[in-house]
Design a protein around this motif. Structure first.
Motif, PDB file in Angstrom:
ATOM      1  N   VAL A 135       0.908  -1.181  -0.018  1.00 19.40           N
ATOM      2  CA  VAL A 135      -0.055  -0.172  -0.052  1.00 19.40           C
ATOM      3  C   VAL A 135       1.100   1.284  -0.027  1.00 19.40           C
ATOM      4  O   VAL A 135       2.151   1.413   0.233  1.00 19.40           O
ATOM      5  CB  VAL A 135      -0.797   0.173   1.127  1.00 19.40           C
ATOM      6  CG1 VAL A 135      -1.739  -1.081   1.215  1.00 19.40           C
ATOM      7  CG2 VAL A 135       0.017   0.123   2.486  1.00 19.40           C
ATOM      8  N   HIS A 136       0.260   2.370  -0.431  1.00 19.03           N
ATOM      9  CA  HIS A 136       0.837   3.586  -0.399  1.00 19.03           C
ATOM     10  C   HIS A 136       0.210   4.766   0.249  1.00 19.03           C
ATOM     11  O   HIS A 136       0.753   5.729   0.568  1.00 19.03           O
ATOM     12  CB  HIS A 136       1.207   4.128  -1.998  1.00 19.03           C
ATOM     13  CG  HIS A 136       1.944   2.940  -2.655  1.00 19.03           C
ATOM     14  ND1 HIS A 136       0.993   2.034  -3.081  1.00 19.03           N
ATOM     15  CD2 HIS A 136       3.253   2.841  -3.293  1.00 19.03           C
ATOM     16  CE1 HIS A 136       1.848   1.232  -4.210  1.00 19.03           C
ATOM     17  NE2 HIS A 136       3.150   1.793  -3.961  1.00 19.03           N
ATOM     18  N   ASP A 137      -0.957   4.663   0.463  1.00 17.00           N
ATOM     19  CA  ASP A 137      -1.731   5.867   1.334  1.00 17.00           C
ATOM     20  C   ASP A 137      -2.659   5.250   2.102  1.00 17.00           C
ATOM     21  O   ASP A 137      -3.223   3.891   2.162  1.00 17.00           O
ATOM     22  CB  ASP A 137      -2.245   6.733   0.104  1.00 17.00           C
ATOM     23  CG  ASP A 137      -3.154   6.103  -0.826  1.00 17.00           C
ATOM     24  OD1 ASP A 137      -3.881   5.228  -0.701  1.00 17.00           O
ATOM     25  OD2 ASP A 137      -3.080   6.504  -2.041  1.00 17.00           O
ATOM     26  N   ILE A 185       1.706  -6.861   5.248  1.00 15.05           N
ATOM     27  CA  ILE A 185       1.424  -5.725   4.477  1.00 15.05           C
ATOM     28  C   ILE A 185       2.648  -5.017   4.353  1.00 15.05           C
ATOM     29  O   ILE A 185       3.553  -4.809   5.339  1.00 15.05           O
ATOM     30  CB  ILE A 185       0.262  -4.700   5.254  1.00 15.05           C
ATOM     31  CG1 ILE A 185      -1.151  -5.265   5.117  1.00 15.05           C
ATOM     32  CG2 ILE A 185       0.385  -3.347   4.528  1.00 15.05           C
ATOM     33  CD1 ILE A 185      -2.300  -4.690   5.783  1.00 15.05           C
ATOM     34  N   GLY A 186       2.990  -4.404   2.891  1.00 15.47           N
ATOM     35  CA  GLY A 186       4.326  -3.715   3.002  1.00 15.47           C
ATOM     36  C   GLY A 186       3.764  -2.073   2.638  1.00 15.47           C
ATOM     37  O   GLY A 186       2.629  -1.921   1.990  1.00 15.47           O
ATOM     38  N   VAL A 202       5.667  -4.419   6.726  1.00 12.15           N
ATOM     39  CA  VAL A 202       7.146  -4.381   6.089  1.00 12.15           C
ATOM     40  C   VAL A 202       7.168  -2.751   5.744  1.00 12.15           C
ATOM     41  O   VAL A 202       6.479  -2.539   4.921  1.00 12.15           O
ATOM     42  CB  VAL A 202       7.344  -5.341   4.768  1.00 12.15           C
ATOM     43  CG1 VAL A 202       8.767  -5.112   4.334  1.00 12.15           C
ATOM     44  CG2 VAL A 202       7.008  -6.548   5.361  1.00 12.15           C
ATOM     45  N   GLY A 203       8.521  -2.155   6.213  1.00  9.04           N
ATOM     46  CA  GLY A 203       8.686  -0.905   5.507  1.00  9.04           C
ATOM     47  C   GLY A 203       9.603  -0.939   4.287  1.00  9.04           C
ATOM     48  O   GLY A 203      10.426  -1.700   4.166  1.00  9.04           O
ATOM     49  N   GLN A 243      10.972   1.372  12.781  1.00 10.05           N
ATOM     50  CA  GLN A 243      10.564   0.351  13.598  1.00 10.05           C
ATOM     51  C   GLN A 243       9.938   0.813  14.894  1.00 10.05           C
ATOM     52  O   GLN A 243       8.749   0.223  15.406  1.00 10.05           O
ATOM     53  CB  GLN A 243      11.994  -0.142  14.166  1.00 10.05           C
ATOM     54  CG  GLN A 243      11.821  -1.336  15.225  1.00 10.05           C
ATOM     55  CD  GLN A 243      12.866  -1.916  15.941  1.00 10.05           C
ATOM     56  OE1 GLN A 243      14.108  -1.507  15.446  1.00 10.05           O
ATOM     57  NE2 GLN A 243      13.037  -3.097  16.613  1.00 10.05           N
ATOM     58  N   GLU A 244       9.944   2.157  15.261  1.00 17.65           N
ATOM     59  CA  GLU A 244       9.231   2.822  16.151  1.00 17.65           C
ATOM     60  C   GLU A 244       7.869   3.094  15.844  1.00 17.65           C
ATOM     61  O   GLU A 244       6.813   2.891  16.545  1.00 17.65           O
ATOM     62  CB  GLU A 244      10.131   4.025  16.577  1.00 17.65           C
ATOM     63  CG  GLU A 244       9.181   4.787  17.785  1.00 17.65           C
ATOM     64  CD  GLU A 244      10.005   6.157  18.083  1.00 17.65           C
ATOM     65  OE1 GLU A 244       9.597   6.934  19.060  1.00 17.65           O
ATOM     66  OE2 GLU A 244      11.080   6.543  17.550  1.00 17.65           O
ATOM     67  N   ALA A 245       7.681   3.399  14.669  1.00 13.94           N
ATOM     68  CA  ALA A 245       6.478   3.615  13.895  1.00 13.94           C
ATOM     69  C   ALA A 245       5.514   2.165  13.919  1.00 13.94           C
ATOM     70  O   ALA A 245       4.374   2.194  13.826  1.00 13.94           O
ATOM     71  CB  ALA A 245       6.671   3.988  12.618  1.00 13.94           C
ATOM     72  N   GLY A 246       6.329   0.986  13.929  1.00 17.68           N
ATOM     73  CA  GLY A 246       5.615  -0.261  14.160  1.00 17.68           C
ATOM     74  C   GLY A 246       5.850  -1.338  13.308  1.00 17.68           C
ATOM     75  O   GLY A 246       5.072  -2.394  13.086  1.00 17.68           O
ATOM     76  N   VAL A 247       6.859  -1.085  12.216  1.00 22.77           N
ATOM     77  CA  VAL A 247       7.408  -2.251  11.345  1.00 22.77           C
ATOM     78  C   VAL A 247       8.105  -3.217  12.080  1.00 22.77           C
ATOM     79  O   VAL A 247       8.804  -2.846  12.976  1.00 22.77           O
ATOM     80  CB  VAL A 247       7.903  -1.505  10.084  1.00 22.77           C
ATOM     81  CG1 VAL A 247       6.993  -0.534   9.629  1.00 22.77           C
ATOM     82  CG2 VAL A 247       9.475  -1.383  10.553  1.00 22.77           C
TER      83      VAL A 247
END
Length: 398
Positions: A295-297, A313-314, A350-351, A365-369
């Motif tokens: 996803v992008h948005d 989800i990437g 996945v980031g 990683q801090e954001a949740g990935v």
């Protein structure tokens, strides 16, 4: 542009391009494509003919009658289905069109066939250009390798490995996001990333450096990749599970990737409607493949979170229409209710894109990935093994 068409027979035809066309009260309601209207209701028995349009110097259009063929009739039907798919996709916010909106080189309206060319046949961005080319490419491949032959070939394909499990294990071992290292020679935005490109040697270096999984570009025209690279890595003894990084538009490609040794495949929400994603995720589960849904948005994230069965989800920080990169996109998509829903569903995130330094890794990683997909920043290194250590700020090898 509107023009009158002349035909050297008793039949009269009117042609127009665009939504405000010449409309005949006896025909307009039943005309298949909305971009063409014709008058042809006086002949009780029309022969099986078609007409080919050409434009004269004064702007008028000429139509020449020629014989009809079953092959072109099939192409016309495929075009009509494609247009319906694009309408459904547009209703879900998908801006990438599956194919040129003017239809195939020739298509039918009633008993006539037309060739249309207009500004709509120009891709609006690089992703749309890739998808249009992929549509043609896949059609040609399917003729050579029908689905029935692929299903037979599955019996001799190497067993699928646990892609998601490998990422979770790497995260548990290092405390850092599991790494999907990308085997990529080139990209449309950056050109050739590595001249001395040996996919097997790069894959081995990634594995040695601590990569949990590998992503292998299989698009040849725009990324200089290929399924032969995926196959070579799989049969070279590399243990990392492999993601087939392809622009998937049909389920046929999933079967094809599995026969070549893929353990996971990429599905891009910017290209695929919800029904396609749902159907393809089920096929992946049936074949033992992981589906990385990209996803992008916010709208794409909401769509994907509403699809049952999605486990991976990437979040791509690269806008695939403009190719601009912003890693804060990851944080934005994982905040609030979306992040909570992802945790409840146990989805691994996945980031992707724009990750070059240990600070970048720490940010996402801090954001949740719990995993990252990285290509450019390590494939360009003379020693990809050291490139991985530099990316994470320490050695993550086993």
């Amino acid at each position: 542009m509107e023009g009158l068409a002349s035909l050297n027979t008793a039949t009269r035809v009117a042609i127009g391009v665009g939504p405000s066309l010449l409309r005949d009260k006896h025909f307009a309601k039943s005309s298949p494509p909305p971009s063409i209207a014709m008058i042809n209701h006086n002949s009780p028995r029309l022969p099986s003919i078609r007409a080919q349009q050409s434009e004269t110097s004064d702007g008028a259009s000429t139509v020449t009658a020629v014989s009809e063929s079953p092959e072109n009739t099939l192409k016309a039907k495929e075009w009509e289905v494609g247009m319906l798919q694009d309408e459904v996709a547009a209703s879900q916010g998908i801006r990438i069109r599956r194919r040129p909106p003017s239809g195939p080189p020739q298509h039918y309206v009633g008993p006539f066939e037309f060739r249309l060319q207009n500004e709509g046949n120009t891709p609006r961005n690089i992703l749309e250009e890739i998808i249009w080319h992929k549509d043609i490419e896949v059609s040609q491949l399917k003729e050579r390798r029908p689905l029935v032959t692929l299903k037979k070939a599955l019996d001799s394909a190497p067993p699928a490995r646990d892609f998601i499990g490998a990422l979770r294990a790497a995260h548990a071992r290092t405390g850092l996001p599991g790494l999907i290292a990308e085997v990529k020679k080139a990209s449309p935005s950056r050109g050739v990333l590595r001249e001395d490109f040996d996919p097997v040697e790069i894959a081995r270096a990634y594995e040695k450096g601590g990569a949990a999984c590998l992503s292998v570009l299989t698009d040849q025209k725009y990324f200089q990749g290929g399924f032969e690279n995926l196959e070579a890595i799989r049969y070279a003894g590399v243990q990392c599970p492999l993601l087939c990084k392809e622009f998937v538009i049909e389920a046929w490609q999933i079967y094809y990737a599995r026969t070549k040794g893929a353990d996971a495949i990429l599905l891009i929400a910017a290209v695929l409607p919800d029904l396609d994603i749902r159907y393809m995720v089920k096929i992946c589960k049936m074949l033992g493949l992981a589906a990385l849904v990209e996803v992008h948005d916010e709208r794409e994230m909401d769509r994907v979170l509403g699809i049952e069965g999605v486990e991976l989800i990437g979040i791509n920080n690269r806008n695939l229409e403009t190719f601009e990169v912003d890693i804060s996109n990851t944080k934005k998509l994982l905040e609030g209710e979306r992040g909570e829903l992802i945790r409840q569903k146990g989805i691994l995130v996945v980031g992707e894109s724009g990750l070059f330094t240990p600070d970048d890794i720490a940010y996402v990683q801090e954001a949740g990935v719990r995993a990252v997909l990285v290509g450019e920043s390590i494939v360009k290194q003379s020693d990809p093994t050291k490139g991985i250590a530099g990316l994470f700020g320490r050695d993550i090898s086993v």
